[in-house]
Design an enzyme around this catalytic site. Sequence first.
Site, PDB file in Angstrom:
ATOM      1  N   TYR A   1       0.669  -1.248  -0.090  1.00  0.00           N
ATOM      2  CA  TYR A   1       0.021  -0.014   0.112  1.00  0.00           C
ATOM      3  C   TYR A   1       0.910   1.229   0.101  1.00  0.00           C
ATOM      4  CZ  TYR A   1      -3.932   2.818   1.727  1.00  0.00           C
ATOM      5  OH  TYR A   1      -5.021   3.834   1.562  1.00  0.00           O
TER       6      TYR A   1
ATOM      7  N   LYS B   1      -1.506  -1.453  -3.998  1.00  0.00           N
ATOM      8  CA  LYS B   1      -2.575  -0.369  -3.894  1.00  0.00           C
ATOM      9  C   LYS B   1      -1.999   0.920  -4.320  1.00  0.00           C
ATOM     10  CE  LYS B   1      -6.122   1.691  -1.277  1.00  0.00           C
ATOM     11  NZ  LYS B   1      -6.788   1.461  -0.083  1.00  0.00           N
TER      12      LYS B   1
END
Length: 301
Positions: free
Chosen positions: A141, A169
Amino acid sequence: MESTQSTPSGLWLPLITPFRDGELDERSLRRLVAHYAAEPIDGFILGATTGEGMALDEAECERLVAITREALAAAGRSIPVYFGLSGSDTRKTVKALERTAAWNVAGYLIACPYYTRPSQRGLLAHFSALADATARPILIYNIPYRTGVNLGNETMLQLAERQNIVGVKDCCADATQSFDLLRHKPRDFAVLTGEDPLFYTALTQGAEGGITASAHVRTASFAAIRNRLLAGDQPGALAEWQRLADLPRLLFAEPSPGPIKHWLWRAGLIDSPEMRLPMVPVSDELALRIERAMAAQGGRN
């Protein structure tokens, strides 16, 4: 215990965590999971930013995973469930992977270390150590405007060589960096946008999908955009996005997941819009805007 090394793709939902009277609202959680099990989503993320993971204790996190799995099984739906982790101490994050090893999750979404701002060599060593500590897939992330550190593409591509680092992400907030990563990444490394207002743009540039909080609302319409693009119907996808484009702006008009929780509460999917401090429910002004938007679409979620 589920584990898969398949490349994540499609529409993933970072599920909110419902609370009531200071406790995890298990009844609302089961209702939520049953609802989204009937929608065209490709995976769940639990306990991450949208799920207020930093406000959950370990017992709540374990219960969150167990209830979600039970509700999915009851709905007859088998989709991957990833769990969100974050931390600035590599040793503590490794221990978190060890503590959750018996949980029924398919993989992890792990944020870059926050506040400490390690170098690129430090980030490479951090995620390499985490990949060594679990056989499960890891989604990185990358969200520098929250963590204070940006994981650059050179480092990302080195990490993409690891078998169980399966994607990112992407919330780097740099359009050039995102596009260059899509140009140079391996085929089996997924880029899932985490920027809801850029969902359509990221897909047109080659992203495999999105981890999209706004898809708590009008889920099928978000999925339809990707499906139309895959079918070669770019004008249809653009028309669908033009109808949706104002929704992420509304649902992020105040800190997430407050606006999403308010919408789901008014739609009857959760019993309370309660948040845990320092997060607070939406203002009266935004609540009225949300309710007007709901009325405009006939009260549908």
